[in-house]
Write a protein that holds these residues in place. Structure first.
Motif, PDB file in Angstrom:
ATOM      1  N   ARG A   1       0.819  -1.216   0.000  1.00  9.97           N
ATOM      2  CA  ARG A   1       0.000   0.000   0.000  1.00  9.97           C
ATOM      3  C   ARG A   1       0.854   1.266   0.000  1.00  9.97           C
ATOM      4  N   THR A   2       1.887   1.300   0.844  1.00  9.65           N
ATOM      5  CA  THR A   2       2.733   2.496   0.933  1.00  9.65           C
ATOM      6  C   THR A   2       3.469   2.731  -0.375  1.00  9.65           C
ATOM      7  N   THR A   3       4.004   1.658  -0.963  1.00  8.50           N
ATOM      8  CA  THR A   3       4.769   1.768  -2.210  1.00  8.50           C
ATOM      9  C   THR A   3       3.893   2.243  -3.347  1.00  8.50           C
ATOM     10  N   ARG A   4       2.707   1.658  -3.465  1.00  6.37           N
ATOM     11  CA  ARG A   4       1.854   2.021  -4.594  1.00  6.37           C
ATOM     12  C   ARG A   4       1.351   3.459  -4.468  1.00  6.37           C
ATOM     13  N   ARG A   5       1.079   3.903  -3.248  1.00 10.20           N
ATOM     14  CA  ARG A   5       0.621   5.281  -3.045  1.00 10.20           C
ATOM     15  C   ARG A   5       1.725   6.264  -3.431  1.00 10.20           C
ATOM     16  N   LEU A   6       2.969   5.954  -3.046  1.00 11.43           N
ATOM     17  CA  LEU A   6       4.105   6.789  -3.421  1.00 11.43           C
ATOM     18  C   LEU A   6       4.296   6.766  -4.933  1.00 11.43           C
ATOM     19  N   ARG A   7       4.142   5.591  -5.542  1.00 16.77           N
ATOM     20  CA  ARG A   7       4.282   5.487  -7.001  1.00 16.77           C
ATOM     21  C   ARG A   7       3.201   6.287  -7.702  1.00 16.77           C
ATOM     22  N   LEU A   8       1.980   6.242  -7.183  1.00 17.94           N
ATOM     23  CA  LEU A   8       0.906   7.026  -7.778  1.00 17.94           C
ATOM     24  C   LEU A   8       1.257   8.506  -7.726  1.00 17.94           C
ATOM     25  N   LYS A   9       1.735   8.972  -6.584  1.00 19.50           N
ATOM     26  CA  LYS A   9       2.120  10.374  -6.440  1.00 19.50           C
ATOM     27  C   LYS A   9       3.225  10.743  -7.428  1.00 19.50           C
ATOM     28  N   GLN A  10       4.245   9.887  -7.531  1.00 20.18           N
ATOM     29  CA  GLN A  10       5.369  10.176  -8.428  1.00 20.18           C
ATOM     30  C   GLN A  10       4.935  10.184  -9.889  1.00 20.18           C
ATOM     31  N   VAL A  11       4.091   9.203 -10.267  1.00 22.16           N
ATOM     32  CA  VAL A  11       3.625   9.125 -11.654  1.00 22.16           C
ATOM     33  C   VAL A  11       2.806  10.362 -11.998  1.00 22.16           C
ATOM     34  N   LEU A  12       1.912  10.776 -11.098  1.00 19.81           N
ATOM     35  CA  LEU A  12       1.086  11.952 -11.380  1.00 19.81           C
ATOM     36  C   LEU A  12       1.941  13.212 -11.492  1.00 19.81           C
ATOM     37  N   GLN A  13       2.899  13.379 -10.596  1.00 17.18           N
ATOM     38  CA  GLN A  13       3.757  14.572 -10.657  1.00 17.18           C
ATOM     39  C   GLN A  13       4.578  14.588 -11.947  1.00 17.18           C
ATOM     40  N   SER A  14       5.142  13.446 -12.313  1.00 17.56           N
ATOM     41  CA  SER A  14       5.940  13.365 -13.531  1.00 17.56           C
ATOM     42  C   SER A  14       5.077  13.586 -14.773  1.00 17.56           C
ATOM     43  N   ALA A  15       3.901  12.951 -14.770  1.00 23.26           N
ATOM     44  CA  ALA A  15       3.039  13.033 -15.943  1.00 23.26           C
ATOM     45  C   ALA A  15       2.486  14.430 -16.159  1.00 23.26           C
ATOM     46  N   LEU A  16       2.216  15.144 -15.064  1.00 26.64           N
ATOM     47  CA  LEU A  16       1.583  16.453 -15.169  1.00 26.64           C
ATOM     48  C   LEU A  16       2.588  17.583 -15.344  1.00 26.64           C
ATOM     49  N   ALA A  17       3.872  17.272 -15.268  1.00 29.09           N
ATOM     50  CA  ALA A  17       4.910  18.310 -15.301  1.00 29.09           C
ATOM     51  C   ALA A  17       4.897  19.129 -16.584  1.00 29.09           C
ATOM     52  N   ASP A  18       4.464  18.522 -17.703  1.00 26.53           N
ATOM     53  CA  ASP A  18       4.455  19.252 -18.968  1.00 26.53           C
ATOM     54  C   ASP A  18       3.064  19.753 -19.337  1.00 26.53           C
ATOM     55  N   GLY A  19       2.174  19.780 -18.339  1.00 23.36           N
ATOM     56  CA  GLY A  19       0.863  20.378 -18.570  1.00 23.36           C
ATOM     57  C   GLY A  19      -0.134  19.491 -19.275  1.00 23.36           C
ATOM     58  N   GLY A  20       0.177  18.221 -19.423  1.00 22.23           N
ATOM     59  CA  GLY A  20      -0.731  17.318 -20.118  1.00 22.23           C
ATOM     60  C   GLY A  20      -1.778  16.710 -19.205  1.00 22.23           C
ATOM     61  N   THR A  21      -2.548  15.813 -19.803  1.00 23.44           N
ATOM     62  CA  THR A  21      -3.615  15.116 -19.094  1.00 23.44           C
ATOM     63  C   THR A  21      -3.202  13.679 -18.833  1.00 23.44           C
ATOM     64  N   VAL A  22      -3.544  13.184 -17.651  1.00 18.59           N
ATOM     65  CA  VAL A  22      -3.339  11.779 -17.330  1.00 18.59           C
ATOM     66  C   VAL A  22      -4.669  11.050 -17.514  1.00 18.59           C
TER      67      VAL A  22
END
Length: 501
Positions: A243-264
């Protein structure tokens, strides 16, 4: 004789349909029985089974006394209209939450794959509502009693499976007349049944079991007894992230994905996965609210869009039935937080609003997260998002659930890139509605959000049964997953383990 047979989910992960029946001694035909689920085939499992004729019920029903539903995912209930058309006229037994949700999911399925005739849909749904028999968790229900016609008795009981709201594994208490020369057990302690002797068995059908660390729902507890166990094997060859790992991964993926202003874009199943993700995203917003998630955008200002009328309706039902949430979720509620109805959440219902959202997000650089069905990209509103946005490298697709072979979701995972491809001529492609679309968007997968139990969860479920089952049958899994789980069970459990056919 007490028999188990299978009418789906034996050569893949969809189309679940299993039969438990009683055949009197000396007879070759069952006298009475039940079906456990009657689901739709999807992806590669649906090859040659997509027309109305192919989906018609091709096994005898004259002895089937009831349909028992483990949960309302379409691969477990999607063939119910065809079952009714084939002449089934018995009760549909399910948990109380499933009784609320089943007509909703079947209405959507009927509109997409059965008919657009509103009057016909209403007649079918009315018939289903009349047949529904809601049964509380933990309470035995008598399906049929012993008489000259049935040749035995059968009671069923639902226990929480932790997969989606209302999901259950089914305990079946069966008593039938034994047949001379039939084996009553395997290995040590084996005995031979004599004709006329009453034989009692506890047979358990797992349905789909949930992961132990899933939010919102309590983890399944192993049955007190299971002489024979029919168990799913979707993730029989792997474990999920904790649970802890996946929550951190979700946070990292969203931050990385949204960095260029796109949509996830998150292809999400309407029931279970969508609500789990909303719960987790709300927790991230609550914890990191004032921190940036993208340039100029804080977590507390991030737009979260659920573009699915069905997902919106089931999210409402989840909120309505919050008394069934687990202790962690109850604690969140006690803090006056609203994990499925927070301020940043927008629900899109109408088709016109959906088309406007697709055009807006495809045209303007505004960071957003969109959850849309279907979960395997085989239909639904997510397809329009993918058509409009897969070709833009600033966008991202995040998979959080199983992608069956033969589905567009599996192809996007296979031919996409987690680095993002800048030009279409460098990209892989996926076929959507018979047209090729380049996959320039970055592709991510966070496996810990599966609503299915992982390998260790499945093993713990079996090890938690006080006396090991005499037989374990593996269903609902790809060949590799079933083979791996069979090997593990044979090493850890004193049971005969077979792969169902």
């Amino acid at each position: 004789m007490i028999n188990i047979s299978h009418h789906g989910a034996v050569s893949g992960v969809t189309g679940s349909c299993h039969e438990l029946s009683i055949t009197p001694p000396g007879s070759s035909h069952p006298a009475a029985g039940i079906l456990i689920d009657c689901g739709l085939f999807q992806g590669a499992d649906a090859a040659g089974k997509s027309s109305v004729a192919d989906l018609s019920i091709d096994f005898p029903l004259d002895h089937i006394c009831a349909l028992v539903v483990t949960h309302v995912h379409i691969d477990h209930v999607g063939r119910i209209p065809y079952l009714l058309a084939a002449g089934f006229n018995g009760p549909i037994i399910c948990t109380e939450p499933s009784a609320i949700m089943l007509p909703e999911i079947l209405e959507d399925a009927l509109k997409i794959g059965f008919t657009r005739d509103r009057a016909l849909i209403e007649r079918v749904l009315g018939l289903i509502r009349e047949r529904l028999v809601p049964v509380p968790y933990g309470q035995w229900y008598s399906v049929f009693v012993a008489d000259d016609e049935t040749g035995g008795s059968l009671d069923v009981r639902f226990q929480p499976a932790g997969h989606i709201l209302g999901s259950a594994y089914v305990e079946c208490d069966v008593t039938a007349e034994g047949q001379e020369g039939a084996h009553g057990g395997e290995g040590e302690g084996e005995r031979v049944e004599e004709q006329g002797e009453l034989v009692n068995e506890r047979i358990v059908f797992s349905g789909d079991l949930g992961a132990a660390h899933a939010p919102l729902l309590m983890a399944p507890v192993s049955p007190e007894r299971a002489d024979r166990l029919v168990i799913e094997s979707t993730y029989g060859d792997k474990n999920h992230e904790d649970r802890t790992t996946r929550r951190l991964r979700l946070k990292q993926v969203l931050q990385s994905a949204l960095a260029d202003g796109g949509t996830v874009i998150v292809p999400a199943f309407s029931i279970g996965r969508t609500q789990d993700l909303l719960y987790e995203i709300e927790s991230l917003i609550h914890e990191f609210g004032a921190e940036p998630v993208a340039p100029g955008v804080q977590w507390q200002d991030l737009d979260i869009v659920v573009d699915s009328p069905l997902a919106a309706e089931f999210t409402r039902i989840y909120r309505q039935l919050k008394s069934m949430w687990d202790a962690e979720a109850q604690e969140v509620l006690s803090q006056e937080r609203h994990p499925l109805a927070f301020d940043q959440l927008t629900l899109i219902n109408s088709h016109a609003s959906h088309l406007e959202a697709v055009e807006y997000l495809a045209s303007f650089k505004r960071p957003a997260v969109v959850l849309a069905g279907s979960g395997m990209c085989a239909g639904g509103r997510v397809v329009n998002y993918l058509k409009a946005m897969l070709g833009d490298a600033r966008n991202d697709v995040l998979f959080v659930g199983y992608q069956a072979a033969g589905t567009p979701g599996r192809d996007i995972l296979k031919y996409g890139s987690n680095a993002g491809v800048r030009t279409p001529d460098q990209a892989g492609w996926v076929a959507l509605d018979d047209k090729r679309y380049p996959i320039c968007a970055r592709i991510h997968q966070v496996g810990g959000y599966s609503a299915h139990a992982g390998q260790s969860d499945l093993l713990n479920f079996v090890l938690g049964i006080p006396d090991a089952p005499r037989e374990i049958r593996l269903v609902h899994g790809d060949d590799g997953a079933k083979a791996a789980l069979k090997k593990l069970f044979e090493a850890e459990v004193r049971s005969q383990v077979v792969i169902a056919e």
